[in-house]
Scaffold this motif. Sequence first.
Motif, PDB file in Angstrom:
ATOM      1  N   GLY A  84      14.749   2.976  -3.589  1.00 16.04           N
ATOM      2  CA  GLY A  84      13.316   2.950  -3.092  1.00 16.04           C
ATOM      3  C   GLY A  84      12.462   1.695  -3.941  1.00 16.04           C
ATOM      4  N   ILE A  85      11.648   1.236  -3.402  1.00 18.66           N
ATOM      5  CA  ILE A  85      10.803   0.206  -4.296  1.00 18.66           C
ATOM      6  C   ILE A  85       9.256   0.403  -3.899  1.00 18.66           C
ATOM      7  CG2 ILE A  85      10.855  -1.275  -2.017  1.00 18.66           C
ATOM      8  CD1 ILE A  85      10.984  -3.643  -4.108  1.00 18.66           C
ATOM      9  N   SER A  86       8.593   0.291  -5.077  1.00 15.32           N
ATOM     10  CA  SER A  86       7.200   0.259  -5.066  1.00 15.32           C
ATOM     11  C   SER A  86       6.582  -1.117  -5.364  1.00 15.32           C
ATOM     12  CB  SER A  86       6.574   1.342  -5.948  1.00 15.32           C
ATOM     13  OG  SER A  86       5.124   1.401  -6.003  1.00 15.32           O
ATOM     14  N   LEU A  87       6.107  -1.843  -4.622  1.00 16.92           N
ATOM     15  CA  LEU A  87       5.597  -3.370  -5.070  1.00 16.92           C
ATOM     16  C   LEU A  87       4.458  -3.123  -5.721  1.00 16.92           C
ATOM     17  CD1 LEU A  87       5.902  -5.183  -1.613  1.00 16.92           C
ATOM     18  CD2 LEU A  87       7.507  -5.248  -3.598  1.00 16.92           C
ATOM     19  N   GLY A  88       3.706  -2.191  -5.780  1.00 18.12           N
ATOM     20  CA  GLY A  88       2.564  -2.128  -6.850  1.00 18.12           C
ATOM     21  C   GLY A  88       2.881  -1.721  -8.123  1.00 18.12           C
ATOM     22  N   SER A  89       3.758  -1.192  -8.514  1.00 19.46           N
ATOM     23  CA  SER A  89       4.290  -0.746  -9.845  1.00 19.46           C
ATOM     24  C   SER A  89       5.558  -1.522 -10.212  1.00 19.46           C
ATOM     25  CB  SER A  89       4.534   0.839  -9.785  1.00 19.46           C
ATOM     26  OG  SER A  89       5.721   1.158  -9.293  1.00 19.46           O
ATOM     27  N   GLY A  90       6.281  -2.251  -9.162  1.00 22.98           N
ATOM     28  CA  GLY A  90       7.487  -2.785  -9.590  1.00 22.98           C
ATOM     29  C   GLY A  90       8.622  -1.945  -9.982  1.00 22.98           C
ATOM     30  N   ILE A  91       8.441  -0.559  -9.733  1.00 20.67           N
ATOM     31  CA  ILE A  91       9.433   0.184  -9.760  1.00 20.67           C
ATOM     32  C   ILE A  91      10.379   0.161  -8.657  1.00 20.67           C
ATOM     33  CG2 ILE A  91      10.115   2.586  -9.762  1.00 20.67           C
ATOM     34  CD1 ILE A  91       7.497   3.193 -11.339  1.00 20.67           C
ATOM     35  N   ILE A  92      11.775   0.036  -9.023  1.00 22.49           N
ATOM     36  CA  ILE A  92      13.077   0.161  -8.064  1.00 22.49           C
ATOM     37  C   ILE A  92      13.974   1.171  -8.491  1.00 22.49           C
ATOM     38  CG2 ILE A  92      14.632  -1.158  -6.645  1.00 22.49           C
ATOM     39  CD1 ILE A  92      13.310  -3.805  -7.404  1.00 22.49           C
ATOM     40  N   SER A  93      14.433   2.127  -7.564  1.00 22.49           N
ATOM     41  CA  SER A  93      15.471   2.915  -8.029  1.00 22.49           C
ATOM     42  C   SER A  93      16.292   3.193  -6.956  1.00 22.49           C
ATOM     43  CB  SER A  93      14.756   4.294  -8.328  1.00 22.49           C
ATOM     44  OG  SER A  93      14.092   4.902  -7.027  1.00 22.49           O
ATOM     45  N   ASN A 103       0.853  -1.239  -0.018  1.00 22.70           N
ATOM     46  CA  ASN A 103       0.024  -0.157  -0.040  1.00 22.70           C
ATOM     47  C   ASN A 103       0.857   0.985  -0.104  1.00 22.70           C
ATOM     48  OD1 ASN A 103      -2.310  -1.487   0.157  1.00 22.70           O
ATOM     49  ND2 ASN A 103      -2.040  -1.651   2.355  1.00 22.70           N
ATOM     50  N   TYR A 104       2.061   1.115  -0.222  1.00 19.88           N
ATOM     51  CA  TYR A 104       3.225   2.166   0.075  1.00 19.88           C
ATOM     52  C   TYR A 104       4.121   2.133  -0.860  1.00 19.88           C
ATOM     53  CZ  TYR A 104       0.726   2.852   4.479  1.00 19.88           C
ATOM     54  OH  TYR A 104      -0.197   2.885   5.550  1.00 19.88           O
ATOM     55  N   ALA A 105       4.673   3.054  -0.987  1.00 23.63           N
ATOM     56  CA  ALA A 105       6.080   3.224  -1.938  1.00 23.63           C
ATOM     57  C   ALA A 105       7.034   3.592  -0.483  1.00 23.63           C
ATOM     58  CB  ALA A 105       6.266   4.330  -2.743  1.00 23.63           C
ATOM     59  N   MET A 106       8.193   2.623  -0.848  1.00 18.11           N
ATOM     60  CA  MET A 106       9.146   2.551   0.258  1.00 18.11           C
ATOM     61  C   MET A 106      10.501   3.047  -0.180  1.00 18.11           C
ATOM     62  SD  MET A 106       7.251   0.994   2.522  1.00 18.11           S
ATOM     63  CE  MET A 106       8.583   0.747   3.907  1.00 18.11           C
ATOM     64  N   GLY A 107      11.271   3.820   0.880  1.00 18.61           N
ATOM     65  CA  GLY A 107      12.447   4.339   0.735  1.00 18.61           C
ATOM     66  C   GLY A 107      13.589   3.776   1.651  1.00 18.61           C
ATOM     67  N   TRP A 108      14.765   3.930   1.154  1.00 24.73           N
ATOM     68  CA  TRP A 108      15.949   3.679   2.379  1.00 24.73           C
ATOM     69  C   TRP A 108      16.671   4.993   2.153  1.00 24.73           C
ATOM     70  CZ3 TRP A 108      16.564   0.129   6.047  1.00 24.73           C
ATOM     71  CH2 TRP A 108      16.331  -1.283   5.809  1.00 24.73           C
ATOM     72  N   PHE A 109      16.964   5.686   3.256  1.00 24.23           N
ATOM     73  CA  PHE A 109      17.834   6.702   3.508  1.00 24.23           C
ATOM     74  C   PHE A 109      18.955   6.422   4.423  1.00 24.23           C
ATOM     75  CE2 PHE A 109      15.304   9.792   1.247  1.00 24.23           C
ATOM     76  CZ  PHE A 109      14.115   9.245   1.012  1.00 24.23           C
ATOM     77  N   ARG A 110      20.093   7.135   4.163  1.00 22.60           N
ATOM     78  CA  ARG A 110      21.197   7.211   5.215  1.00 22.60           C
ATOM     79  C   ARG A 110      21.457   8.540   5.355  1.00 22.60           C
ATOM     80  NH1 ARG A 110      25.797   4.408   1.411  1.00 22.60           N
ATOM     81  NH2 ARG A 110      26.355   6.463   0.052  1.00 22.60           N
ATOM     82  N   GLN A 111      22.075   8.681   6.726  1.00 17.83           N
ATOM     83  CA  GLN A 111      22.702   9.897   7.147  1.00 17.83           C
ATOM     84  C   GLN A 111      23.930   9.846   8.005  1.00 17.83           C
ATOM     85  OE1 GLN A 111      19.739  12.562   9.251  1.00 17.83           O
ATOM     86  NE2 GLN A 111      21.020  14.385   8.606  1.00 17.83           N
ATOM     87  N   ALA A 112      24.948  10.298   7.590  1.00 13.95           N
ATOM     88  CA  ALA A 112      26.244  10.185   8.136  1.00 13.95           C
ATOM     89  C   ALA A 112      26.475  11.470   8.975  1.00 13.95           C
ATOM     90  CB  ALA A 112      27.292  10.030   7.147  1.00 13.95           C
ATOM     91  N   PRO A 113      27.109  11.569  10.202  1.00 13.42           N
ATOM     92  CA  PRO A 113      27.494  12.590  11.044  1.00 13.42           C
ATOM     93  C   PRO A 113      27.765  13.699  10.272  1.00 13.42           C
ATOM     94  CG  PRO A 113      28.253  10.507  12.005  1.00 13.42           C
ATOM     95  CD  PRO A 113      27.858  10.205  10.537  1.00 13.42           C
ATOM     96  N   GLY A 114      27.232  14.902  10.218  1.00 13.09           N
ATOM     97  CA  GLY A 114      27.418  16.184   9.890  1.00 13.09           C
ATOM     98  C   GLY A 114      26.960  16.360   8.158  1.00 13.09           C
ATOM     99  N   LYS A 115      26.398  15.170   7.831  1.00 11.71           N
ATOM    100  CA  LYS A 115      25.993  15.358   6.405  1.00 11.71           C
ATOM    101  C   LYS A 115      24.441  15.370   6.305  1.00 11.71           C
ATOM    102  CE  LYS A 115      30.084  13.163   4.333  1.00 11.71           C
ATOM    103  NZ  LYS A 115      30.457  11.969   3.545  1.00 11.71           N
TER     104      LYS A 115
END
Length: 123
Positions: free
Chosen positions: A50-59, A31-43
């Motif tokens: 990200g992935i959308s299971l409904g559309s099959g899109i992965i980026s 039911n959602y589009a999912m994303g992975w994010f990262r954050q390093a100290p000071g950045k």
Amino acid sequence: QVQLVESGGGLVQAGASLRLSCTASGGTFRNYAMGWFRQAPGKVREFVGGISLGSGIISYGDSVKGRFTISGDNAGTIMYLQMNSLKIEDTAVYSCAARRYGVSASSGLYSYWGQGTQVTVSS
């Protein structure tokens, strides 16, 4: 409302692999589009992919293309981030996030976030 919990972080040496998981409760990733994010100290927070299971899109973000792979289980309750050939610069807190409409590289467009998991890559 979906709740997200990341797991699988840790300390690894450069060149190693690690798989992160993002487990959903109160809903499924379908039911959602999912994303992975990262954050390093000071950045600033960086879009990993990200992935959308409904559309099959992965980026993927440019810095991880060819090394990281996003996938999900059939039930749509666990999303994975397979990280190969890890580099020291991959060290960061990795978070998963969900939004209703399509994968986006903009973290501000995601409504739901996990607490994050630390990944540390040593030389």
